[in-house]
Design a protein around this motif. Structure first.
Motif, PDB file in Angstrom:
ATOM      1  N   TYR A 225       0.834  -1.215   0.000  1.00  7.20           N
ATOM      2  CA  TYR A 225       0.000   0.000   0.000  1.00  7.20           C
ATOM      3  C   TYR A 225       0.868   1.264   0.000  1.00  7.20           C
ATOM      4  O   TYR A 225       0.561   2.239  -0.667  1.00  7.20           O
ATOM      5  CB  TYR A 225      -0.947   0.001   1.201  1.00  7.20           C
ATOM      6  N   ARG A 226       1.970   1.219   0.773  1.00  3.75           N
ATOM      7  CA  ARG A 226       2.848   2.399   0.821  1.00  3.75           C
ATOM      8  C   ARG A 226       3.425   2.676  -0.557  1.00  3.75           C
ATOM      9  O   ARG A 226       3.478   3.811  -1.020  1.00  3.75           O
ATOM     10  CB  ARG A 226       3.976   2.161   1.834  1.00  3.75           C
ATOM     11  N   LEU A 227       3.827   1.612  -1.259  1.00  2.00           N
ATOM     12  CA  LEU A 227       4.387   1.791  -2.604  1.00  2.00           C
ATOM     13  C   LEU A 227       3.311   2.303  -3.558  1.00  2.00           C
ATOM     14  O   LEU A 227       3.581   3.147  -4.426  1.00  2.00           O
ATOM     15  CB  LEU A 227       4.971   0.472  -3.114  1.00  2.00           C
ATOM     16  N   ARG A 228       2.093   1.829  -3.365  1.00  3.96           N
ATOM     17  CA  ARG A 228       0.993   2.284  -4.214  1.00  3.96           C
ATOM     18  C   ARG A 228       0.750   3.779  -3.966  1.00  3.96           C
ATOM     19  O   ARG A 228       0.571   4.550  -4.903  1.00  3.96           O
ATOM     20  CB  ARG A 228      -0.248   1.479  -3.877  1.00  3.96           C
ATOM     21  N   ASP A 229       0.797   4.198  -2.692  1.00  3.58           N
ATOM     22  CA  ASP A 229       0.586   5.614  -2.367  1.00  3.58           C
ATOM     23  C   ASP A 229       1.688   6.491  -2.968  1.00  3.58           C
ATOM     24  O   ASP A 229       1.437   7.586  -3.445  1.00  3.58           O
ATOM     25  CB  ASP A 229       0.568   5.829  -0.843  1.00  3.58           C
ATOM     26  N   LEU A 230       2.905   5.988  -2.923  1.00  5.17           N
ATOM     27  CA  LEU A 230       4.023   6.790  -3.449  1.00  5.17           C
ATOM     28  C   LEU A 230       3.963   6.861  -4.982  1.00  5.17           C
ATOM     29  O   LEU A 230       4.362   7.858  -5.585  1.00  5.17           O
ATOM     30  CB  LEU A 230       5.358   6.185  -3.018  1.00  5.17           C
ATOM     31  N   GLY A 231       3.450   5.803  -5.589  1.00  5.96           N
ATOM     32  CA  GLY A 231       3.269   5.769  -7.054  1.00  5.96           C
ATOM     33  C   GLY A 231       4.540   6.082  -7.817  1.00  5.96           C
ATOM     34  O   GLY A 231       5.643   5.681  -7.431  1.00  5.96           O
ATOM     35  N   GLU A 232       4.369   6.824  -8.898  1.00  5.67           N
ATOM     36  CA  GLU A 232       5.487   7.155  -9.795  1.00  5.67           C
ATOM     37  C   GLU A 232       6.567   7.980  -9.100  1.00  5.67           C
ATOM     38  O   GLU A 232       7.717   7.999  -9.517  1.00  5.67           O
ATOM     39  CB  GLU A 232       4.967   7.962 -10.994  1.00  5.67           C
ATOM     40  N   ALA A 233       6.148   8.674  -8.026  1.00  9.31           N
ATOM     41  CA  ALA A 233       7.076   9.614  -7.371  1.00  9.31           C
ATOM     42  C   ALA A 233       8.142   8.912  -6.534  1.00  9.31           C
ATOM     43  O   ALA A 233       9.043   9.557  -6.005  1.00  9.31           O
ATOM     44  CB  ALA A 233       6.271  10.571  -6.482  1.00  9.31           C
ATOM     45  N   VAL A 234       8.058   7.585  -6.414  1.00  9.84           N
ATOM     46  CA  VAL A 234       8.994   6.870  -5.531  1.00  9.84           C
ATOM     47  C   VAL A 234      10.443   7.046  -6.010  1.00  9.84           C
ATOM     48  O   VAL A 234      10.742   6.935  -7.206  1.00  9.84           O
ATOM     49  CB  VAL A 234       8.599   5.363  -5.418  1.00  9.84           C
ATOM     50  N   GLN A 237      15.923   6.644  -2.861  1.00 11.04           N
ATOM     51  CA  GLN A 237      16.080   6.814  -1.413  1.00 11.04           C
ATOM     52  C   GLN A 237      14.839   6.280  -0.675  1.00 11.04           C
ATOM     53  O   GLN A 237      14.963   5.635   0.366  1.00 11.04           O
ATOM     54  CB  GLN A 237      16.309   8.290  -1.058  1.00 11.04           C
ATOM     55  N   ASP A 238      13.636   6.525  -1.249  1.00 10.11           N
ATOM     56  CA  ASP A 238      12.417   5.955  -0.642  1.00 10.11           C
ATOM     57  C   ASP A 238      12.534   4.439  -0.570  1.00 10.11           C
ATOM     58  O   ASP A 238      12.179   3.815   0.439  1.00 10.11           O
ATOM     59  CB  ASP A 238      11.166   6.276  -1.492  1.00 10.11           C
ATOM     60  N   ARG A 239      13.005   3.845  -1.662  1.00  8.80           N
ATOM     61  CA  ARG A 239      13.121   2.376  -1.698  1.00  8.80           C
ATOM     62  C   ARG A 239      14.088   1.881  -0.626  1.00  8.80           C
ATOM     63  O   ARG A 239      13.824   0.897   0.057  1.00  8.80           O
ATOM     64  CB  ARG A 239      13.607   1.907  -3.075  1.00  8.80           C
ATOM     65  N   ALA A 240      15.201   2.591  -0.493  1.00  6.31           N
ATOM     66  CA  ALA A 240      16.182   2.190   0.524  1.00  6.31           C
ATOM     67  C   ALA A 240      15.580   2.371   1.927  1.00  6.31           C
ATOM     68  O   ALA A 240      15.766   1.515   2.807  1.00  6.31           O
ATOM     69  CB  ALA A 240      17.455   3.013   0.373  1.00  6.31           C
ATOM     70  N   ASP A 241      14.834   3.467   2.136  1.00  5.55           N
ATOM     71  CA  ASP A 241      14.205   3.705   3.443  1.00  5.55           C
ATOM     72  C   ASP A 241      13.165   2.626   3.748  1.00  5.55           C
ATOM     73  O   ASP A 241      13.061   2.148   4.885  1.00  5.55           O
ATOM     74  CB  ASP A 241      13.534   5.091   3.475  1.00  5.55           C
TER      75      ASP A 241
END
Ligand code: KG4
Ligand code: ZN
Length: 335
Positions: A225-234, A237-241
């Motif tokens: 769900y978090r990845l879905r919320d972040l969408g294209e903007a991920v 650094q988000d992925r590493a976090d």
């Protein structure tokens, strides 16, 4: 030629998943050879282990891996006292290859055959690490398919006192890595990427069930769900976090229950083993959690992931215990 000193040599065979391995172990404790062929490259393009390909590759590789293991140990078939083979749990087609070869060798060489439970093999990896390590002990076995808390009162006897209700820790790491686009194999990739992340920037829930039960499927959904919320903007650094937050959540959950299990079952020795025990955060945090209460043994990385030396060690002790089983493929039996 007769050997002057009596020593017992066990030939171990491991083919339960995607490592083809044969080892020779002396007296259940000393590794003379441990040849491991990983099928990672074979399965990479599929993003996971393909059982049919894995079984066929075990069959093709085993003769060469066997020759190498005997050669590196500088022993001949005649020197071997016992053949030990993983009988389960694992991929059935893969197990059948190892068990078939084990049965064939035992018959051709006129040696006894022991069937080994793969999970107890992981615990015996710790005995190879510390030759003075003896039960009673408390173990946490964390692999691709299991997250089990076990009590081992003596050699060859195991009692599962806690397990996962859904995904295993390794499976959770593999799935999370896939969602984060980190490739296969997922666990080691997530471990590496998490080192660049900050777990506080993308907090994820910490699973917590009562007693000694684990559950990781809710955490997996939270990541989705978090990845879905972040969408294209991920961002990277988000992925590493997110990798760091996911790793922290799994590791703290594993250790919370180990901590509780140790409170309920005070013993002097604790073992954390299995593929996930290669995780760097788990290694560091386990040492902190157990410090001062028991002695912690975690096998070195090459003995955490699947290998035949641990199967030989478990076979050596299992053959001496009353609960030893023949080598039929049966994932449900406890030894
Ligand atoms: O014990 P193992 O080699 O095979 C099974 O018996 O399943 O464990 C494999 C699991 C995989 O899920 C893999 O991703 C995980 O162990 N693993 C790791 C790491 N190295 C292997 N998980 C997290 N961090 C690692 N460094
Ligand atoms: Zn394993």
């Amino acid at each position: 030629m007769r050997r002057v000193q009596s020593r017992s040599l066990t030939l171990g065979i491991e083919t339960s998943c995607d490592e083809t391995s044969v080892a020779v172990v002396e007296d259940g404790r000393r590794v003379l050879s441990n040849v491991i062929h990983s099928q990672v490259d074979l399965h990479k393009e599929f993003g996971g282990v393909v059982p049919e390909l894995a079984a066929r590759d075990h069959l093709e590789r085993l003769p060469q891996v066997l020759d190498l293991a005997l050669g590196r140990a500088a022993v001949k078939p005649d020197d071997i006292d016992l053949v030990a083979v993983t009988r389960g749990p694992g991929l059935v087609g893969c197990l059948l290859v190892g068990v078939g070869v084990g049965e064939g060798l035992a018959a051709a060489w006129a040696k006894p055959l022991a069937g080994v439970n793969h999970l107890w093999g992981h615990i015996y990896a710790a005995m190879l690490t510390r030759p003075d390590l003896e039960p009673p002990l408390l173990g946490l076995v964390v692999s691709g398919a299991h997250s089990d808390l076990v009590r081992m009162p003596e050699h060859g006897r195991f009692e599962v006192i806690g397990r996962t209700r859904d995904d295993a820790a390794g499976e959770a790491f593999d799935k999370a890595a896939r969602m984060l686009g980190l490739g296969f194999p997922g666990g080691p990739a997530l471990d590496r990427v998490a080192r660049r992340g900050d777990p506080r920037r993308q907090r994820l829930p910490r699973p917590s069930l009562p007693g000694l039960e684990y559950s990781f499927s809710g955490l997996k959904t939270a990541l989705l769900y978090r990845l879905r919320d972040l969408g294209e903007a991920v961002t990277d650094q988000d992925r590493a976090d997110l990798a760091a937050a996911f790793e922290q959540s799994v590791v703290e959950s594993l250790l919370e229950k180990l901590d509780l299990a140790l409170d309920q079952n005070p013993v002097a020795e604790v073992v954390v083993a299995g593929g996930v025990a290669a995780n760097s955060l788990l290694r560091r945090r386990a040492a902190e959690v157990i410090a001062g209460r028991a002695r912690l043994t975690m096998p070195p990385l090459e003995l955490c992931t699947d290998n035949a030396a641990m199967i030989a060690a478990a076979g050596h002790y299992g053959a001496r215990s009353s609960s030893a089983q023949p080598a039929d493929v049966d994932p449900s039996l406890s030894w």
